[in-house]
Scaffold this active site. Structure first.
Site, PDB file in Angstrom:
ATOM      1  N   GLU A 262      85.410 -41.861  56.352  1.00 31.24           N
ATOM      2  CA  GLU A 262      86.349 -40.750  56.158  1.00 31.24           C
ATOM      3  C   GLU A 262      85.625 -39.525  56.680  1.00 31.24           C
ATOM      4  O   GLU A 262      84.649 -39.071  56.092  1.00 31.24           O
ATOM      5  CB  GLU A 262      86.706 -40.638  54.668  1.00 31.24           C
ATOM      6  CG  GLU A 262      87.795 -39.633  54.370  1.00 31.24           C
ATOM      7  CD  GLU A 262      87.221 -38.346  53.842  1.00 31.24           C
ATOM      8  OE1 GLU A 262      87.164 -37.377  54.638  1.00 31.24           O
ATOM      9  OE2 GLU A 262      86.827 -38.292  52.670  1.00 31.24           O
ATOM     10  N   CYS A 301      87.878 -31.978  52.973  1.00 36.66           N
ATOM     11  CA  CYS A 301      88.240 -32.797  54.131  1.00 36.66           C
ATOM     12  C   CYS A 301      89.747 -32.806  54.346  1.00 36.66           C
ATOM     13  O   CYS A 301      90.213 -33.118  55.443  1.00 36.66           O
ATOM     14  CB  CYS A 301      87.725 -34.220  53.953  1.00 36.66           C
ATOM     15  SG  CYS A 301      88.272 -35.010  52.423  1.00 36.66           S
TER      16      CYS A 301
END
Length: 680
Positions: A262, A301
Site C-alpha cells: 500500500e 495515504c
C-alpha cells in the site's frame, strides 16, 4: 537549571526478549521542537533466529487455537488497550498528532481489533479450517465431491509500517494476521516507533498474546527479507520507491513470497457538475477537502491530493476553501484549541516543501505561505509546522507533476474540468489510487463514474445530502471495506473484512467422498454418513449435538383440501395452486401444485418437537430451493440433519440444520438450511 527530559530508549522485542538499542541506534526528534526525544536501532539483528522463533513457536501456538479463540483474543486485547490508551496518547503528542488525530490512530486501531473480533465469531467457523465457497459436485451420483478450504500459512508475516499511524497501522494488519493464525514481526517506521513500542509492550503485558505471536523490530531489518520463503508474507506500507526496492529482492522473487503493498496514492476528489455553489453537495465537498488537508497535517495515504472541479465553480471553491483553511488553528497539539499539529519531523517537512515547489512549476499557490503563518503555543522555528498549501492548476491536461508527485502533507491542488467525461479522464490520471471521492446528487453520474473509474481505484466514495450526516469520510479506511489500490497505489489490498484474513492463508482444493469432506471441514456434507437412532435432536442440548445427527419424519400426504385451506388462510391464490388448467399451460407445472410455503409448514410440523427444551429460537432460513412440484396426492417426508454448530456465547450456540423434503418417489422437492439457537 531544570533537568533535561530523559531520552527514551526504544527497544526491540525479539525471540521473547526485550533488546536495548545499541551503538547503531539513531535519534528520533520531536515534531514540535526538533529536540531528540528517543533513540532506536541496532547494528544488526539475527534474522534467522527471529524468523525461526516465529515459525517454530508463534505459529504452532496460534494454530492450536481455533478461529473463535483467536477472535476472543482480539477482543480482549482491544479492551486492554482501551483501558490504557492514555499512555499512547501522551506519547503521540510529540509526533505532532492532535487529539483528533489520536482518535483516528489509537481509537481507530482498537476499533479495528473489535470489528475483526466480531467478524471472526460471526463469519468464521468455530474450528481450524475455513470453507471457501460451496461444495462442488464432481460426479453424477455425488460420491466424489470437491471443496475449497483455507488454512494458515506456516511462516511469519512481516509487517513494514509507515510513520503516520503508529498504532492503527500496526493493529489493522495484526487483526487479520492473528485471526488467520499467523505470527507477526512488526517493523514500524523509526520516526514514530516509540509509540508502536509502547503499544506492543501493553499487548505483551496483558498476557493475552501467545508466545512467539508478536515480535518488534525498532530499527533496520538487516537481511531479513533474504531469509523469507513461500510460507511467509510481507505487508508493506510506504513509498513507491521503497516498495519497488523491497519486492525486487531475489529471495522474494525466487520463493514467490507474498508481497502486499500500500503505497503512494494521488487520490482524487470530484465535485460533480450538478453540485453547484449553495448545494449541500458543494458544502460537503469543501468540508471534506478541509478535513483531508488538516487531519494528521495531511499525512494520510488516503488524503485528497487532486481536487477536480467544474471550470465554472473553480473560483467559488477556492474562495470557500480559503475561508475554511484560513480559520484553521495550527500549533501544539496539547492545546485544546489546536486543530492541526506538526508534520512528523523537520526532515519530512523539507521533503514536503520540495514536493510543493515541484507542484508550483505547474500550479499557482492560492492559499498558504510557509514563511508566514501563526503557530499556537509552539516552536515555529524548530518545530515541523506548516500551513495548508492549496494550489490551482489551470491546465491539468498538459501538466504532469500534479498527477505524479505526492507532497505527503497538508497539500492539495484544484484543477478544473469541462464535461463529465473530461473529469473522469483527469480522475484516472492518478495512475491507480486508494480512493476517489465524488460529491453528487445524481445517481446516473455516480453510475457512469463507477463504470469508468472503478478499475483504477481501490475504493469509490460517494457522498450527498442523503448520506452526508452519517458518511464516514473520504479518508477513513474501514475494517469492513478493502483498503488498497492498483497501479501507483501498490496493487495490494488490506482490510475488507474476512478478505484480509485470507491473505495470510493458503487456499487448497480438497477432493474426495462426502465422508472425507465432512471430516476435513467439520461440517456435514450431503451424502456423508448420518446417525438416526438417537433421541429427538430438539431434545438435546447444543453440546450433545454433532454434525450428521439426523431425524427422519413422515410421510405426510398433501391433499387438495390442504392447498385450498392454505390459500384461504394466507390469501395466496396464485393460479398455479388454484386453477388446474392454467397451471398445465405453464411449462414448469404438471397441473395444480402445492404452495412452496405450505410444504415448509408441513415439514416443520413433521420435525418440530412440541415440548420446551434446548431449542430457544428459530433465527433464520437460508438457501431455500424448490426443485420438484408437489401435486395433490403426493406424500412428503423430511430429513433433518445437523450440518454445523457455532457457539455464540457461554449460554447458547447456533445450529445449522440441513432440511431435505422428498416425495414418495424419493425425489428432492425442497431443501434449505434452518438456523436455531440452542442452549448449552
Amino acid at each position: 537549571m531544570s533537568k533535561p527530559p530523559e531520552i527514551l530508549k526504544v527497544r526491540s522485542f525479539l525471540g521473547g526478549q526485550w533488546i536495548d538499542p545499541d551503538k547503531g541506534a539513531g535519534p528520533i526528534e520531536s515534531a514540535l521542537t526538533g529536540n531528540v526525544i528517543a533513540v532506536a536501532g541496532h547494528d544488526e539483528i539475527d534474522a534467522e533466529a527471529m524468523l525461526g522463533y516465529a515459525r517454530a513457536v508463534g505459529g504452532p501456538n496460534l494454530r492450536k487455537l481455533g478461529f473463535h479463540d483467536r477472535a476472543r483474543m482480539l477482543k480482549a486485547l482491544a479492551l486492554h488497550l482501551k483501558e490504557h490508551r492514555q499512555i499512547l496518547c501522551d506519547l503521540s503528542f510529540e509526533t505532532g498528532a492532535t487529539r483528533g488525530d489520536q482518535a483516528i490512530d489509537i481509537d481507530g486501531g482498537i476499533g479495528t481489533l473489535l470489528v475483526y473480533a466480531s467478524k471472526g465469531r460471526r463469519e468464521l467457523p468455530d474450528g481450524h479450517v475455513y470453507l471457501d465457497g460451496p461444495v462442488e459436485q464432481l460426479s453424477r451420483k455425488g460420491s466424489f465431491l470437491g471443496q475449497h478450504i483455507a488454512t494458515p500459512l506456516t511462516g511469519a508475516a512481516l509487517h513494514i509500517n509507515a510513520f503516520n499511524f503508529p498504532v492503527w497501522g500496526m493493529l489493522e494488519k495484526l487483526a487479520p494476521t492473528w485471526l488467520a493464525g499467523m505470527p507477526a514481526i512488526v517493523k514500524p517506521a523509526t520516526a514514530t516507533c516509540h509509540v508502536t513500542e509502547a503499544c506492543v509492550r501493553l499487548m505483551l503485558q496483558s498476557g493475552l498474546v501467545p508466545e512467539g505471536a508478536l515480535q518488534l523490530v525498532a530499527g533496520d531489518l538487516g537481511d531479513t527479507l533474504d531469509h523469507l520463503d513461500g510460507q511467509d508474507v510481507v505487508s508493506f506500507t510506504g513509498s513507491r520507491e521503497t516498495a519497488l526496492m523491497l519486492r525486487s529482492r531475489p529471495a522474494l522473487l525466487r520463493n514467490a513470497t507474498r508481497f502486499m503493498a500500500e503505497q503512494d496514492s494521488l487520490n482524487g476528489a470530484m465535485l460533480a457538475p450538478d453540485a453547484t455553489p449553495g448545494s449541500v453537495e458543494f458544502d460537503l465537498f469543501v468540508a471534506e477537502v478541509h478535513r483531508e488537508m488538516t487531519v494528521k497535517a495531511g499525512q494520510k495515504c488516503t488524503a485528497m491530493r487532486r481536487l477536480l472541479v467544474p471550470h465554472a465553480h473553480v473560483d467559488a471553491v477556492i474562495h470557500a476553501l480559503r475561508e475554511k483553511l484560513g480559520a484553521t488553528r495550527i500549533g501544539n497539539p496539547r492545546s485544546e484549541s489546536v486543530e492541526m499539529g506538526a508534520l512528523v519531523s523537520n526532515r519530512h517537512k523539507t521533503d514536503v516543501l520540495a514536493k510543493a515547489e515541484c507542484l508550483g512549476q505547474e500550479a499557482e499557490r492560492v492559499f498558504g505561505d510557509p514563511q508566514s503563518f501563526d503557530v499556537i503555543d509552539g516552536d515555529k522555528t524548530n518545530g515541523a509546522f506548516l500551513p495548508p498549501l492549496l494550489f490551482h492548476c489551470a491546465d491539468p491536461d498538459r501538466a504532469t507533476h500534479v498527477h505524479e508527485t505526492e507532497a505527503f502533507g497538508p497539500v492539495a491542488t484544484i484543477m478544473g474540468y469541462g464535461d463529465l467525461d473530461h473529469g473522469i479522464r483527469l480522475l484516472n490520471r492518478g495512475g491507480g489510487s486508494l480512493v476517489a471521492s465524488v460529491f453528487t446528487n445524481d445517481p446516473e453520474t455516480a453510475r457512469q463514474i463507477t463504470l469508468e473509474t472503478a478499475a483504477t481505484h481501490g475504493r469509490l466514495y460517494f457522498n450527498n445530502r442523503t448520506s452526508g450526516q452519517e458518511a464516514t469520510g473520504h479518508g477513513a479506511p474501514l475494517p469492513h471495506m478493502v483498503h488498497g489500490g492498483p497501479g501507483r497505489a501498490g496493487g495490494g489490498e488490506e482490510l475488507g473484512g474476512i478478505r484480509a484474513v485470507l491473505h495470510y492463508m493458503q487456499r487448497t482444493a480438497i477432493q474426495g467422498s462426502p465422508d472425507f469432506l465432512t471430516a476435513v471441514s467439520n461440517q456435514w456434507v450431503p451424502g456423508a454418513q448420518t446417525r438416526c437412532n438417537m433421541p429427538h435432536p430438539f431434545t438435546r442440548r447444543f453440546a450433545d449435538l454433532a454434525p450428521g445427527d439426523t431425524l427422519l419424519a413422515g410421510p405426510r400426504i398433501i391433499g387438495s383440501e390442504d392447498i385450498d385451506s392454505f390459500a384461504e388462510f394466507t390469501g395466496d391464490r396464485f393460479y398455479a395452486h388454484m386453477d388446474d388448467a392454467a397451471a398445465r399451460a405453464n411449462p414448469f407445472f404438471p397441473g395444480r401444485v402445492a404452495h412452496g410455503y405450505l410444504l415448509l409448514s408441513f415439514a416443520a410440523g413433521l420435525f418440530v418437537h412440541p415440548d420446551p427444551g434446548p431449542v430457544l429460537a428459530n433465527t433464520g432460513l437460508e438457501n431455500l430451493r424448490f426443485t420438484t412440484p408437489v401435486e395433490p396426492g403426493d406424500a412428503i417426508s423430511v430429513q433433518l440433519t445437523v450440518k454445523a454448530k457455532t457457539p455464540r456465547n457461554e449460554r447458547y450456540g447456533e445450529v445449522r440444520w440441513n432440511v431435505r423434503l422428498r416425495n414418495q418417489r424419493e425425489e428432492v422437492v425442497a431443501e434449505y438450511d434452518l438456523l436455531t439457537m440452542n442452549a448449552f
